[in-house]
Design an enzyme around this catalytic site. Structure first.
Site, PDB file in Angstrom:
ATOM      1  CB  CYS A 178      -0.918   0.005   1.211  1.00  0.00           C
ATOM      2  SG  CYS A 178      -1.483  -1.628   1.654  1.00  0.00           S
ATOM      3  CG  HIS A 319      -2.257   4.094   5.108  1.00  0.00           C
ATOM      4  ND1 HIS A 319      -2.072   3.980   3.746  1.00  0.00           N
ATOM      5  CD2 HIS A 319      -2.339   2.811   5.565  1.00  0.00           C
ATOM      6  CE1 HIS A 319      -2.042   2.701   3.407  1.00  0.00           C
ATOM      7  NE2 HIS A 319      -2.204   1.977   4.487  1.00  0.00           N
ATOM      8  CD  GLU A 330      -2.979   7.309   9.167  1.00  0.00           C
ATOM      9  OE1 GLU A 330      -3.784   6.410   8.849  1.00  0.00           O
ATOM     10  OE2 GLU A 330      -2.533   8.137   8.348  1.00  0.00           O
ATOM     11  CE  LYS A 351      -5.736   3.847   1.482  1.00  0.00           C
ATOM     12  NZ  LYS A 351      -4.856   4.914   1.987  1.00  0.00           N
ATOM     13  CG  HIS A 356      -6.277   0.507   0.293  1.00  0.00           C
ATOM     14  ND1 HIS A 356      -5.240   1.038  -0.456  1.00  0.00           N
ATOM     15  CD2 HIS A 356      -5.714   0.048   1.444  1.00  0.00           C
ATOM     16  CE1 HIS A 356      -4.115   0.905   0.214  1.00  0.00           C
ATOM     17  NE2 HIS A 356      -4.369   0.306   1.371  1.00  0.00           N
ATOM     18  CG  PHE A 415      -0.680  -5.817   4.510  1.00  0.00           C
ATOM     19  CD1 PHE A 415      -1.573  -5.285   5.406  1.00  0.00           C
ATOM     20  CD2 PHE A 415      -0.646  -7.176   4.322  1.00  0.00           C
ATOM     21  CE1 PHE A 415      -2.434  -6.115   6.105  1.00  0.00           C
ATOM     22  CE2 PHE A 415      -1.506  -8.007   5.006  1.00  0.00           C
ATOM     23  CZ  PHE A 415      -2.392  -7.482   5.897  1.00  0.00           C
TER      24      PHE A 415
END
Lengths: 429, 443
Positions: A178, A319, A330, A351, A356, A415
């Protein structure tokens, strides 16, 4: 002396539009791109919806559409986005110096022929449940196609772009999950800063909306499975009831140049890239470090690289995947790095409506930062209906907001533990 | 002034054996590690020879708790990832950074700041092991034996290994190696096919130069000895079909070549800022003087006839290193033995080197190893650093009738003297990226 790096062109195809402006308009309006999956029959999959790019004709974007007959969605998206970016930058194909131009794409895999794979595996499976490679090959050599196979390799978007624009300079393709296209833009920026190149076509492209992609994420319980009848409500970053991300797809490509080069050709400058940070969690395979050690290091490195203090940041493009873990950590990370300013700086996750875009997410989110600076408006985090006590910052909930935006931070956490952050700001000569 | 970068550790797991020394020995002795494919039943693949990795233990030599981590997670590491982890472990151990004592609560490498250790790896999109899909596909088939997506969703997915996706992601090499060595610095995974390993060195060096790290592990890992990949490259007509004498199957720059040979392996080098390495008195294998990259514009399944991609990469590397072509001591070429790729590489070297192309000795190691994909460039760098320092450039194995059209000083039959301590290493991918590095080796 480090050269300054500017963005002079942007192109994009996303679930919310086939151009930068269309995507931006829909984002600001809070429209969702999430629908039932139409690319393949996902009716019986745990997850039945995704954010898909609308069908489009590639012909206006490439010289010879026939060359892309067997290309994956990732390549098609990248070609369309790159053409828009090149046009936006006022660069015709003949105006590249082929050796002073590079490409850096964060790209995912091309279309895997799932039926052929399954038929060939089934053909090769013996009574013991093991697959004989000879049996697999017997069917495979009849069904597989050489070009379709090659098109799966993740450097194909970069390779097609090099061929399309006649670029024989350095090209790179990375796949750090990602974080890939944030990393691509960051490394491209470094190539320009040190004078290795004058121009880089940089960005990301990806589609994991294929049977094995959805299967893989369903198995990891990383993607949301509902509500099936209201899929637009499934991506809920920072909401208490968030239950995973929603797969999206698409591509955003930017033309990056060093300032002297952009000036010399009289280019219109969209924004300036001033900071890049990259780090690794080195913690666990799937869990994020509980104190956000890796993400915090990337953000700090980017801010330091840009020479800005936390209180100079006007907006953070999160993110914000909408998984329990990511959004909690986050939030904690932002508090850790920004201190008391954390509660004052608006953060949002596109997102919530775009889904995503995996390897294409970072570049697309960077694009939204550039547009936020241009229009002095922040895109909302939609579906933030029930606050989570662990996510108590200003996420620009449910409606776009007018704001003073000069400096933005864009975060991507991959990830597997790769974290990348970029700082982009209004260009001031 | 930009920082100088030296190489202080080497690690490799290749068909020639475990360790950088095993690779160097096989190349020196001209011993091919290519054999018949035994990993799977290749009887229906036109190309049935490969450079297969030996049995190896990815936890050899590491601390006990690192070994435990590897053992616990091995089921989520495809072979590519296991190879990468093993090569990284060897490179770190070889670098002489002293591991700490876990009983005393010390960090894994207590003498360094772990935020200053990063890695860049050349990797690839790893195809699934076919056995992983067998049961789910059977479950998905209806009563009529037909596979349907409906059945896959209803019954197939539940039969899959829950962590299946993680086993194959191309950034998991760095994820696991990063956890094992607590490497918290920048990390990247470059998916640029054959050019990956050397492009990783190029980018890792840049990261140290810009000051974001002091140590960078750089390298590549890939297994192409896989039924899907051998099928893919057979369909693209890139692989050797002369199966009868496997050791002679891969013939770089030879008139009788019939194609490349699929192989697998991993190689990693520890790049270190020279000031840091000198201060700790590290053993130094060589210095990265300059790197460069280029790309073919010929299309995704072609090599440019004029070798422009390779020429661009080599010119850039030479310029970055401030080295003249005539000063090069040797070239370790990519030399896959796929004819269009060999001739494109030769043309590129001629274009970039000019008259020096006829004098600088050129060797290639794929006659020994086969094509390890993203691992190749890093393995070739390892050979340059470990073997050429002896002053001899080994001959190209199986190049018995050198292609005169190459126009290069190909080393055939017997070793040639190394002309200087400056070695050029080149890699290139069909339809894609090319990379080059100029290193000064310790003689």
């Amino acid at each position: 002396m480090k050269r300054r790096v500017v963005i002079t062109g942007i192109g994009s195809v996303t679930p919310l539009g086939l151009s930068v402006e269309e995507t931006w308009r829909n984002l600001i309006a809070g429209k969702s791109g999430i629908r039932p999956i139409a690319i393949f029959d996902a009716g019986t999959f745990p997850t039945t919806f995704a954010a898909q790019v609308p069908d489009f004709d590639l012909a206006p974007y490439v010289r010879n559409p026939g060359e892309f007959r067997k290309a994956g969605r990732n390549v098609r998206f990248a070609m369309a986005a790159a053409r828009q970016a090149v046009d936006d930058a006022g660069l015709a194909a003949g105006r590249f110096d082929p050796e002073r131009t590079g490409i850096y794409m964060g790209s995912g895999e091309g279309a895997l022929d799932f039926f052929t794979l399954c038929q060939s595996v089934a053909h090769g499976t013996g009574p013991d449940g093991k697959v004989s490679a000879a049996g697999f090959a017997e069917m495979g050599f009849k069904r597989y196609d050489a070009i379709c196979e090659l098109e799966q390799e993740p450097n194909m978007p970069a390779n097609h772009l090099a061929a399309e624009y006649g670029i024989c300079g350095p090209t790179y393709s990375c796949l750090t999950a990602c974080a890939a296209s944030t990393q691509a833009v960051g490394e491209a920026m470094d190539l320009l800063r040190i004078g290795e190149l004058d121009t880089v076509i940089a960005g990301g492209t990806h589609s994991m909306i294929h049977p094995l992609g959805v299967t893989g994420f369903n198995l990891l319980t990383a993607i949301s499975t509902g509500p099936k009848d209201q899929p637009w409500r499934a991506s809920r970053p920072f909401d208490r009831d968030r239950a995973g991300f929603v797969l999206g797809e698409g591509s955003t490509v930017m033309i990056l140049e060093n300032l002297e080069h952009a000036r010399a050709r009289g280019a219109k400058i969209r924004a300036e890239l001033t900071g890049y940070g990259s780090s690794t969690d080195a913690y666990r395979m799937t869990d994020i470090h509980p104190e956000g050690r890796g993400p915090a290091a990337a953000i700090r490195m980017a801010l330091q690289d840009a020479g800005v203090r936390p209180e100079d940041v006007d907006y953070i493009s999160a993110h914000g995947t909408g998984t329990q873990e990511n959004d909690k950590v986050e939030t904690l990370t932002v508090k850790l790095v920004f201190g008391p300013h954390a509660h004052k700086v608006p953060i949002s996750s596109v997102k919530s409506t775009l889904g995503h875009l995996i390897a294409a997410a970072g570049a697309t989110e960077l694009m939204t930062c550039v547009l936020a600076i241009r229009d002095q408006v922040l895109p909302p985090t939609m579906n933030l209906e029930t606050p989570d006590p662990q996510c108590d910052l200003d996420y620009v909930p449910n409606a776009a907001r007018k704001a003073r935006v000069e400096v933005c931070l864009s975060n991507s956490f991959g990830f597997g533990g790769q974290n990348d952050s970029l700082v982009v700001r209004r260009f001031v000569p | 002034m930009s920082r100088r970068i030296v190489i202080t550790g080497l690690g490799a797991v290749t068909p020639a054996g475990v360790g950088a020394a095993a690779l160097a020995a096989a190349v020196r002795e001209g011993r091919s590690a290519v054999g018949p494919i035994t990993r799977f039943d290749a009887s229906r693949h036109p190309s049935r020879v490969a450079g297969q990795a030996p049995d190896f233990d990815p936890s050899e030599g590491v601390r006990k708790e690192q070994g435990r981590y590897i053992k616990k997670n091995i089921k989520v590491m495809a072979l590519d990832i296991q190879l990468a982890v093993a090569a990284v472990n060897l490179a770190v151990l070889d670098s002489g950074l002293p591991p700490g004592d876990p009983k005393a609560g010390q960090a894994v490498l207590p003498t360094i700041d772990h935020a200053r250790l990063g890695m860049v790896f050349g990797t690839s999109f790893i195809p699934t092991e076919l056995d992983d899909l067998a049961a789910p596909i059977q479950a998905a088939q209806g009563a009529d034996g037909q596979f349907t997506l409906k059945g896959w969703g209803e019954r197939g997915i539940a039969q899959m290994f829950p962590l299946w996706l993680l086993k194959y992601l191309p950034n998991m090499h760095a994820c696991h190696a990063g956890i094992l060595w607590d490497a918290q610095g920048p990390s990247n995974s470059l998916t640029t096919s054959d050019a990956g390993g050397l492009l990783a060195v190029d980018e890792a060096a840049r990261i140290i130069r810009r000051g974001h790290a002091d140590w960078m592990l750089a390298g590549g890992a890939e297994s192409r000895v896989h039924p899907v990949l051998v099928l893919r490259y057979c369909l693209a007509n890139r692989l050797a079909t002369a199966n009868s004498i496997p050791a002679a199957a891969c013939r770089p720059f030879d008139l009788d070549r019939t194609g490349a040979v699929a192989a697998e392996g991993a190689a990693a080098v520890m790049l270190e800022a020279a000031d840091v390495a000198e201060k700790r008195g590290a053993r130094i294998y060589g210095e990265v003087l300059g790197t460069g990259a280029g790309t073919t514009t010929a299309g995704i399944n072609a090599c440019d006839a004029d070798g422009r991609a390779v020429a661009t990469a080599v010119r850039r590397a030479l310029a970055a290193a401030a080295v003249q072509p005539a000063d090069l001591g040797a070239i370790v070429a990519h030399g896959t033995a796929f004819a269009p790729q060999d001739s494109s590489e030769a043309a590129g070297l001629r274009a970039a080197l000019g008259p020096a192309a006829e004098t600088v000795p050129v060797t290639a190691i794929k006659g020994v190893t086969g094509n390890m994909g993203a691992a190749g460039g890093a393995a070739e760098l390892v050979v340059a650093l470990l073997l050429l320092g002896g002053g001899r450039v080994p001959p190209i194995l199986n190049c018995s009738r050198p292609d005169p059209a190459a126009g290069l000083n190909l080393v055939v039959g017997r070793a040639a003297p190394l002309r200087s301590d400056l070695v050029l290493v080149t890699s290139n991918a069909v339809g894609g990226q090319a990379a080059a590095a100029v290193v000064r080796i310790k003689k």
